[in-house]
Write an enzyme that holds these catalytic residues in place. Structure first.
Site, PDB file in Angstrom:
ATOM      1  N   GLU A 441       0.831  -1.222   0.000  1.00 30.14           N
ATOM      2  CA  GLU A 441       0.000   0.000   0.000  1.00 30.14           C
ATOM      3  C   GLU A 441       0.858   1.262   0.000  1.00 30.14           C
ATOM      4  OE1 GLU A 441      -3.006   0.641  -0.592  1.00 30.14           O
ATOM      5  OE2 GLU A 441      -3.774  -1.401  -0.579  1.00 30.14           O
TER       6      GLU A 441
HETATM    7  C1  LIG Z   1       3.373 -10.161   0.159  1.00 29.88           C
HETATM    8  C2  LIG Z   1       3.002  -9.070  -0.779  1.00 29.88           C
HETATM    9  C3  LIG Z   1       1.686  -8.903  -1.133  1.00 29.88           C
HETATM   10  C4  LIG Z   1       1.326  -7.912  -2.038  1.00 29.88           C
HETATM   11  N1  LIG Z   1       0.029  -7.817  -2.465  1.00 29.88           N
HETATM   12  C5  LIG Z   1      -0.279  -6.977  -3.478  1.00 29.88           C
HETATM   13  C6  LIG Z   1      -1.594  -6.962  -4.049  1.00 29.88           C
HETATM   14  O1  LIG Z   1      -2.486  -7.675  -3.605  1.00 29.88           O
HETATM   15  N2  LIG Z   1      -1.824  -6.145  -5.111  1.00 29.88           N
HETATM   16  C7  LIG Z   1      -0.867  -5.341  -5.623  1.00 29.88           C
HETATM   17  O2  LIG Z   1      -1.140  -4.639  -6.582  1.00 29.88           O
HETATM   18  N3  LIG Z   1       0.386  -5.320  -5.104  1.00 29.88           N
HETATM   19  C8  LIG Z   1       0.693  -6.121  -4.047  1.00 29.88           C
HETATM   20  N4  LIG Z   1       1.953  -6.116  -3.522  1.00 29.88           N
HETATM   21  C9  LIG Z   1       2.960  -5.266  -4.114  1.00 29.88           C
HETATM   22  C10 LIG Z   1       3.403  -4.112  -3.215  1.00 29.88           C
HETATM   23  O3  LIG Z   1       2.411  -3.142  -3.145  1.00 29.88           O
HETATM   24  C11 LIG Z   1       4.736  -3.608  -3.801  1.00 29.88           C
HETATM   25  O4  LIG Z   1       5.709  -4.593  -3.511  1.00 29.88           O
HETATM   26  C12 LIG Z   1       5.114  -2.256  -3.241  1.00 29.88           C
HETATM   27  O5  LIG Z   1       4.265  -1.279  -3.759  1.00 29.88           O
HETATM   28  C13 LIG Z   1       6.545  -1.878  -3.573  1.00 29.88           C
HETATM   29  O6  LIG Z   1       6.829  -2.048  -4.930  1.00 29.88           O
HETATM   30  P1  LIG Z   1       8.133  -2.876  -5.367  1.00 29.88           P
HETATM   31  O7  LIG Z   1       8.092  -4.172  -4.666  1.00 29.88           O
HETATM   32  O8  LIG Z   1       8.192  -2.896  -6.844  1.00 29.88           O
HETATM   33  O9  LIG Z   1       9.322  -2.046  -4.765  1.00 29.88           O
HETATM   34  P2  LIG Z   1      10.076  -0.790  -5.436  1.00 29.88           P
HETATM   35  O10 LIG Z   1       9.071   0.204  -5.890  1.00 29.88           O
HETATM   36  O11 LIG Z   1      11.064  -1.272  -6.426  1.00 29.88           O
HETATM   37  O12 LIG Z   1      10.839  -0.191  -4.179  1.00 29.88           O
HETATM   38  C14 LIG Z   1      12.077  -0.728  -3.702  1.00 29.88           C
HETATM   39  C15 LIG Z   1      12.634   0.232  -2.649  1.00 29.88           C
HETATM   40  O13 LIG Z   1      12.903   1.498  -3.250  1.00 29.88           O
HETATM   41  C16 LIG Z   1      12.215   2.534  -2.556  1.00 29.88           C
HETATM   42  N5  LIG Z   1      11.726   3.506  -3.535  1.00 29.88           N
HETATM   43  C17 LIG Z   1      11.096   3.273  -4.699  1.00 29.88           C
HETATM   44  N6  LIG Z   1      10.773   4.426  -5.290  1.00 29.88           N
HETATM   45  C18 LIG Z   1      11.185   5.413  -4.479  1.00 29.88           C
HETATM   46  C19 LIG Z   1      11.141   6.832  -4.547  1.00 29.88           C
HETATM   47  N7  LIG Z   1      10.555   7.475  -5.545  1.00 29.88           N
HETATM   48  N8  LIG Z   1      11.700   7.536  -3.528  1.00 29.88           N
HETATM   49  C20 LIG Z   1      12.260   6.899  -2.475  1.00 29.88           C
HETATM   50  N9  LIG Z   1      12.333   5.566  -2.362  1.00 29.88           N
HETATM   51  C21 LIG Z   1      11.799   4.829  -3.355  1.00 29.88           C
HETATM   52  C22 LIG Z   1      11.059   1.851  -1.854  1.00 29.88           C
HETATM   53  O14 LIG Z   1      10.627   2.595  -0.714  1.00 29.88           O
HETATM   54  C23 LIG Z   1      11.669   0.503  -1.499  1.00 29.88           C
HETATM   55  O15 LIG Z   1      12.378   0.599  -0.291  1.00 29.88           O
HETATM   56  C24 LIG Z   1       2.317  -7.059  -2.567  1.00 29.88           C
HETATM   57  C25 LIG Z   1       3.642  -7.209  -2.161  1.00 29.88           C
HETATM   58  C26 LIG Z   1       3.994  -8.193  -1.294  1.00 29.88           C
HETATM   59  C27 LIG Z   1       5.441  -8.350  -0.902  1.00 29.88           C
END
Ligand SMILES: Cc1cc2nc3c(=O)[nH]c(=O)nc-3n(C[C@H](O)[C@H](O)[C@H](O)COP(=O)(O)OP(=O)(O)OC[C@H]3O[C@@H](n4cnc5c(N)ncnc54)[C@H](O)[C@@H]3O)c2cc1C
Length: 594
Positions: A441
């Site tokens: 979220e």
């Molecule tokens: C168990 C699990 C269940 C989930 N369930 C759902 C679901 O039901 N539906 C759904 O749509 N998604 C779901 N997600 C996805 C989840 O919402 C994303 O993993 C999350 O939004 C982060 O995206 P990412 O994993 O691509 O990380 P990234 O966006 O790649 O982020 C990696 C790191 O970089 C940092 N970062 C990225 N961009 C910035 C920025 N602009 N400034 C500063 N820091 C930054 C982040 O804070 C993080 O620490 C789920 C994830 C997990 C692990």
């Protein structure tokens, strides 16, 4: 001292918050809630908490140990889940806050928040199916056409089908503007969806026959970035000539998670065969706006999850600390071993957990009440003010219980000593569960930028002024109630520091210096949350002076308030200084230096 069975959440705390601190009964004066009373609230909360303790909690460990499996292209979840899901639907949890027109009870969010917290504390993964289905159906209810509502919503609210939120893609996590899933219009009223989603929780399970994915996709020719994203209902199976047929949604893989193991999270492929149909929800290109409109509720629910997961672990460690005998009092020679709760350092850890858990619940109750008033308040002015405070505090309500809740979960492991580091005891599992709440979220870092970059400066700082008034009233009440004047002054000074720091950072933003404004957004979030929880504790301590509660609870409330205001709130000037000076150790560090 005897051990105690785990209550998940302290019932006395919930009653204190609902009826003494947050005046849940006062909500019954609003038209939307006039059919309710303390009796209907208690009935709902009691039935949910009884189910959580008796039926849901015993299934937590088995589901953690036996996560879903992926076999023959389908996901198979724990066999106890269909019955549990049905029981939660029968309890009315899925539609409690919905209007009667869609089969709901129009329960205030405040009451629902407290009730669902028990379910999350008992088995958050099992509850996840309900929470996701509610969220997805609610989006359709708010923005869908009658045709889309008829096709999907009624079955979801009835618990016949479940729902998901399908936002994330491999290249678009935090950065949702980069979503690439496409939607091609057809002449038949639906779109053809093609693309890959990842981490989609609850997208296949075998609990109900069908799942409706609320997916973000880009209509062919739509603008780039966030402005070109639309929302679609994309079912796993679609209805054709009265029967359900495949809708070309395939599970590409099951993610092996470290927590929330009852609930499968999947990689999905839409349209491998070119025949995945999606139905537009609302207007084209408004998908992200719709999602964000519903995000407050979703983020508050993540906060509740954080508080609930920290709470169940806190009670586990409290019970352990009462029962585990080790060592003797300082200076004692010989004699019986004492319970570890007698040691000052163990009490430090317990009081810290209590301050985090109960402070979180107080904040979550406060924002839930703002959500109720923002929607159903008596006057435009009331609704607007509550809406401002809700938007301002939502990033804190999401991040604080997750971030500090994780710390609290670590303390629960620590109190168990070496036994905490084994899977024989539950705290390690709760610690794994909690970690997700800092990630989904919108990661906590993204929330910190939302808070500082958007919420505190919105409408010329109107929300921050409203918060300062709320905090000012709580301080006045605490002084009047006879709370320690030093604690009142501590909070007053902290509010002034947060106000002046915000003004300085806001001015940098207005001058175009985004780096100077946001370089320490993380510290700003920490500072802001520390203040907000200080406000909650001082307010609780003031209310506790006259509330109909036990002397023990009153003294425990005062002790936790003192703890937060004396040990945490004094960090605020330091955090403000980091923001103001834009301390540049990591800002100037080049990627090559790591
Ligand atoms: C168990 C699990 C269940 C989930 N369930 C759902 C679901 O039901 N539906 C759904 O749509 N998604 C779901 N997600 C996805 C989840 O919402 C994303 O993993 C999350 O939004 C982060 O995206 P990412 O994993 O691509 O990380 P990234 O966006 O790649 O982020 C990696 C790191 O970089 C940092 N970062 C990225 N961009 C910035 C920025 N602009 N400034 C500063 N820091 C930054 C982040 O804070 C993080 O620490 C789920 C994830 C997990 C692990």
């Amino acid at each position: 001292m005897a051990t105690r069975s785990n209550p998940l959440i302290d019932d006395g705390l919930v009653d204190f918050l609902l009826y003494s601190v947050l005046d849940a009964e006062g909500l019954c004066q609003l038209g939307a809630y006039e059919q309710h009373s303390k009796e209907t609230f208690d009935l709902y909360v009691d039935s949910v908490r009884r189910f959580a303790r008796q039926d849901l909690l015993p299934t937590y460990k088995p589901m953690d140990e036996e996560p879903p499996v992926f076999r023959d292209g389908r996901v198979h979840t724990h066999p106890a889940l269909p019955a549990l899901f049905g029981q939660m639907v029968d309890l009315g949890v899925l539609t409690a806050t919905c209007p009667e027109t869609v089969g709901g009870q129009q329960m205030p969010t405040l009451v629902h928040t407290m009730a669902t917290a028990y379910l999350m504390a008992a088995n958050l993964g099992a509850y996840g199916f309900v929470g996701l289905t509610h969220g997805a159906a609610n989006l359709i209810e708010a923005f869908g056409t009658d045709e889309v509502k008829e096709r999907f919503m009624a079955k979801m609210y009835a618990g016949e089908w479940t729902g998901t939120m399908a936002l994330t893609e491999p290249q678009a996590g935090s950065s949702l503007g980069d979503i690439a899933t496409s939607a091609t219009p057809t002449d038949e009223g639906h779109y053809l969806i093609k693309g890959s989603k990842i981490f989609i929780s609850g997208a296949d399970h075998g609990i109900t026959e069908n799942v409706v994915n609320l997916a973000l996709a880009r209509i062919d020719g739509a603008p780039d970035g966030t402005k070109g994203i639309s929302l679609f209902a994309v079912p796993r199976l679609r209805e054709e000539n009265g029967s359900l047929v495949s809708n070309d949604v395939t599970v590409a893989g099951l993610i092996h998670k470290i927590g929330w193991r009852a609930l499968p999270s999947l990689a999905l492929e839409f349209g491998d065969e070119g025949d995945c149909r999606g139905w537009l929800v609302g207007e084209p290109n408004q998908g992200l706006r719709y999602m964000f409109q519903m995000m407050n509720e979703a983020r508050i629910m993540i906060g509740v999850n954080g508080a609930a997961t920290a709470s169940v672990a806190y009670h586990e460690s409290l019970s352990y600390a009462l029962g585990r005998k080790q060592g003797r009092r300082l200076g004692a020679r010989g004699g019986e071993q004492i319970s570890i709760i007698e040691h000052a350092d163990v009490r430090r850890m317990l009081l810290r957990q209590k301050a985090i858990v109960e402070g979180s619940f107080a904040l979550l109750g406060t924002v839930s009440r703002y959500a109720d008033v923002a929607e159903h308040g008596a006057s435009e002015e009331d609704r607007e003010r509550a809406g401002l405070l809700l938007n301002l505090l939502t990033p804190i309500a999401k991040t604080f219980p997750a971030e500090r809740g994780f710390e609290s979960n670590v303390l629960a492991v620590q109190i168990h000593g070496g036994y905490g580091y084994t899977s024989e005891y539950l705290p390690e599992a709760y610690m794994r569960d909690q970690k997700l709440n800092t990630l989904h979220e919108g990661t906590n870092a993204i929330q910190s930028m939302d808070l500082l970059g958007r919420q505190v400066v919105a409408k010329g700082g109107a929300a921050l002024r409203a918060l300062a008034e709320e905090i000012g009233s709580a301080i006045a009440r605490a002084r009047e109630a006879g709370c320690d004047p030093e604690l009142c002054s501590e909070l007053e000074e902290a509010m002034a520091t947060v106000g002046s720091t915000t003004m300085e950072l806001g001015q940098r933003g207005m001058a175009g210096d985004a780096d100077g404004m946001l370089g320490h957004s993380w510290d700003y979030l920490d500072m802001f949350a520390t203040l907000v929880i200080g406000w909650q504790w001082l307010n609780m301590a003031a209310v506790a002076r006259t509330a109909p509660i036990s002397e023990e609870r009153r003294r425990a409330t005062e002790a936790a308030a003192q703890y937060w205001l004396r040990t945490e709130v004094p960090r605020i000037p330091h955090l403000a200084n980091l923001c103001r000076t834009n301390e540049d150790s990591y800002i100037k560090a080049e990627p090559e230096w790591f």
